[in-house]
Design a protein around this motif. Structure first.
Motif, short mmCIF file in Angstrom:
data_model
loop_
_atom_site.label_atom_id
_atom_site.label_comp_id
_atom_site.label_asym_id
_atom_site.label_seq_id
_atom_site.Cartn_x
_atom_site.Cartn_y
_atom_site.Cartn_z
N SER A 80 0.97 -1.16 -0.05
CA SER A 80 -0.04 -0.01 0.05
C SER A 80 0.77 1.20 -0.12
O SER A 80 1.68 1.50 1.04
N PRO A 81 0.88 2.06 -0.98
CA PRO A 81 1.75 3.22 -1.20
C PRO A 81 1.15 4.48 -0.28
O PRO A 81 0.89 5.56 -0.51
N THR A 82 1.43 3.99 1.37
CA THR A 82 1.21 5.00 2.30
C THR A 82 2.35 5.47 3.00
O THR A 82 2.49 6.30 3.96
N GLY A 83 3.50 5.14 2.46
CA GLY A 83 4.92 5.54 2.87
C GLY A 83 6.04 4.85 2.19
O GLY A 83 5.72 4.25 1.22
N TYR A 84 7.06 5.14 2.51
CA TYR A 84 8.21 4.37 1.77
C TYR A 84 8.27 3.00 2.16
O TYR A 84 8.17 2.61 3.53
N LEU A 85 8.92 2.05 1.47
CA LEU A 85 9.14 0.69 1.72
C LEU A 85 10.27 0.80 2.81
O LEU A 85 11.23 1.39 2.70
N HIS A 86 10.12 -0.19 3.73
CA HIS A 86 11.09 -0.46 4.75
C HIS A 86 11.81 -1.89 4.61
O HIS A 86 11.31 -2.65 3.46
N LEU A 87 12.63 -2.52 5.21
CA LEU A 87 13.36 -3.60 5.29
C LEU A 87 12.28 -4.72 5.35
O LEU A 87 12.45 -5.87 4.49
N GLY A 88 11.36 -4.59 5.92
CA GLY A 88 10.20 -5.67 6.09
C GLY A 88 9.36 -5.90 4.71
O GLY A 88 9.35 -7.01 4.30
N HIS A 89 9.37 -4.62 3.95
CA HIS A 89 8.90 -4.86 2.70
C HIS A 89 9.70 -5.65 1.70
O HIS A 89 9.52 -6.27 0.91
N ILE A 127 -0.32 -2.63 -6.79
CA ILE A 127 -0.33 -1.38 -5.94
C ILE A 127 -1.94 -1.45 -5.08
O ILE A 127 -2.92 -1.12 -5.76
N GLU A 128 -1.69 -1.45 -3.69
CA GLU A 128 -3.13 -1.54 -2.97
C GLU A 128 -3.54 -0.06 -2.43
O GLU A 128 -3.06 0.24 -1.39
N ASP A 129 -4.03 0.63 -3.39
CA ASP A 129 -4.12 2.31 -3.32
C ASP A 129 -5.51 2.56 -3.09
O ASP A 129 -6.06 3.78 -3.49
N ILE A 130 -6.46 1.50 -2.81
CA ILE A 130 -7.91 1.93 -2.73
C ILE A 130 -8.23 3.04 -1.66
O ILE A 130 -9.13 3.83 -1.66
N ASP A 131 -7.37 3.24 -0.34
CA ASP A 131 -7.71 4.22 0.25
C ASP A 131 -7.01 5.63 -0.16
O ASP A 131 -5.63 5.83 0.07
N LYS A 164 0.68 9.03 -4.83
CA LYS A 164 1.35 8.80 -6.11
C LYS A 164 2.93 8.48 -6.01
O LYS A 164 3.30 7.78 -6.37
N MET A 165 3.40 9.59 -4.91
CA MET A 165 4.78 9.67 -5.00
C MET A 165 5.38 8.36 -4.31
O MET A 165 6.73 8.00 -4.79
N TYR A 166 4.67 7.67 -3.39
CA TYR A 166 5.17 6.58 -2.86
C TYR A 166 5.01 5.40 -4.02
O TYR A 166 5.79 4.49 -4.00
N VAL A 167 4.07 5.47 -4.96
CA VAL A 167 4.06 4.34 -5.89
C VAL A 167 5.24 4.47 -6.69
O VAL A 167 6.16 3.51 -6.87
N ASP A 168 6.00 5.53 -7.03
CA ASP A 168 6.94 5.75 -7.92
C ASP A 168 8.22 5.31 -7.20
O ASP A 168 8.94 4.54 -7.67
N GLU A 169 8.03 5.76 -5.63
CA GLU A 169 9.28 4.97 -5.11
C GLU A 169 9.11 3.52 -4.96
O GLU A 169 10.42 2.73 -4.89
N TYR A 181 8.32 1.37 -7.34
CA TYR A 181 8.74 0.83 -8.63
C TYR A 181 10.47 0.87 -8.39
O TYR A 181 11.21 -0.01 -8.63
N LYS A 182 10.97 2.44 -7.94
CA LYS A 182 12.36 2.55 -7.89
C LYS A 182 13.01 1.22 -6.98
O LYS A 182 13.93 0.81 -7.04
N ASP A 183 12.45 1.26 -5.62
CA ASP A 183 12.99 0.31 -4.74
C ASP A 183 13.16 -1.10 -5.20
O ASP A 183 14.14 -1.74 -5.12
N LEU A 184 11.85 -1.58 -5.98
CA LEU A 184 12.04 -3.20 -6.50
C LEU A 184 13.07 -3.09 -7.42
O LEU A 184 13.63 -4.21 -7.63
N GLU A 185 13.13 -2.05 -8.24
CA GLU A 185 13.98 -2.38 -9.49
C GLU A 185 15.42 -2.26 -8.88
O GLU A 185 16.48 -3.10 -9.31
N TRP A 186 15.88 -1.61 -7.91
CA TRP A 186 16.96 -1.43 -7.28
C TRP A 186 17.34 -2.70 -6.53
O TRP A 186 18.42 -3.34 -6.63
#
Ligand code: GLU
Length: 276
Positions: free
Chosen positions: A9-18, A40-44, A50-55, A57-62
């Protein structure tokens, strides 16, 4: 073929748990020649950005994680979810509820079971069985009548957790939960079950904090005629002080790690060596 997914859920930046959860699901798919999906579970729409969604993608690519299909964006799929809400409505399993939190708290206090702050409670059924003229209400929710749902399913329901084995589902755990809201759309439970089904997910891997939800999901699957995926509820990874990583305290975000110049392969190695 095995199909897994990562559903942040893009409510913040992903952390190590994610990162662990994503790598875990990705690994399960890849070692078995299967597919890994991203959702992307963004129903709320109030809490998701949106900025967290972009991050994400970047995190997973990294982290070297590639998803095999176009990511599923839940906020684009309201019509899909509505179809399943209508199906449950037609079966007579949903009822409108106009209660505020205060109404519920007062009712629970009357019944002598007022929840303490932050505690969850079961809806005491105030609106159940009532004829409510909804035209007087700006907003209302649709709750599932769990008692009646269990009756129409008739037999016991089970799911398989790869760690815990065969589990008998107890769909009453959360009571008559809200599945949809006039204004706010649809609940996590409904979207998650519908999307896992329509995407052909065969193994749902997610944190043990969602283990109880699976009990309710099992009932929803049965009511909607869906197949049952397998589950793996993994432990939530904790920091050196034994505290769960959380979006709220901005602990160890992948973004921070990325920007610190640390090599992603070292982060992956750390996760695999310590948590897999
Ligand atoms: N969106 C949920 C989360 O970010 C995960 C839901 C799931 O995996 O079913 O915690």
């Amino acid at each position: 073929m095995i199909v897994t997914r990562f559903a942040p859920s893009p409510t913040g930046y992903l952390h190590l748990g994610h990162a662990y959860a994503a790598l875990f699901a990705y690994n399960q798919a890849k070692i078995n020649g299967g597919k890994f999906l991203l959702r992307i579970e963004d129903i709320d729409q109030i809490r998701c950005k949106k900025m967290y969604v972009d991050e994400i993608y970047k995190d997973l690519e990294w982290l070297g994680i590639q998803w095999d299909e176009e990511p599923l964006i839940q906020s684009n799929r309201m019509l899909v979810y509505k179809k399943y809400i209508d199906l449950l409505k037609q079966k007579g399993l949903l009822y409108p509820c106009v209660c505020s939190r205060k109404d519920i708290e007062q009712e629970l206090a009357k019944l002598g079971s007022a929840p303490h702050k932050g505690e969850t409670f079961l809806y005491p059924g105030i609106c159940k069985g009532k004829q409510i003229d909804l035209s007087h209400f700006d907003d209302y929710s649709l709750r599932i009548n769990i008692e009646q749902s269990i009756k129409i399913v008739a037999s016991n329901l089970y799911f398989t957790d790869l760690k815990k084995g065969k589990i008998k589902a107890i769909p009453t755990l959360f009571g008559d939960i809200i599945l949809a809201r006039k204004k706010m759309g649809v609940s996590y439970h409904l979207c998650s079950v519908v999307d896992d089904y329509l995407s052909g997910v065969t193994l749902v891997t997610r944190g043990s904090d969602l283990f109880e939800s699976t009990h309710v999901h099992r009932l929803l699957q049965e009511l909607m005629g869906f197949y049952v995926p397998k589950y793996f509820h993994h432990e939530l990874i904790v920091d050196q002080n034994g505290k769960k990583f959380s979006k709220r305290d901005a602990s160890f975000t992948i973004r921070q790690l990325r920007e610190s110049g640390i090599a992603s392969k070292d982060v992956i190695k750390y996760i695999k060596e310590n948590f897999f």
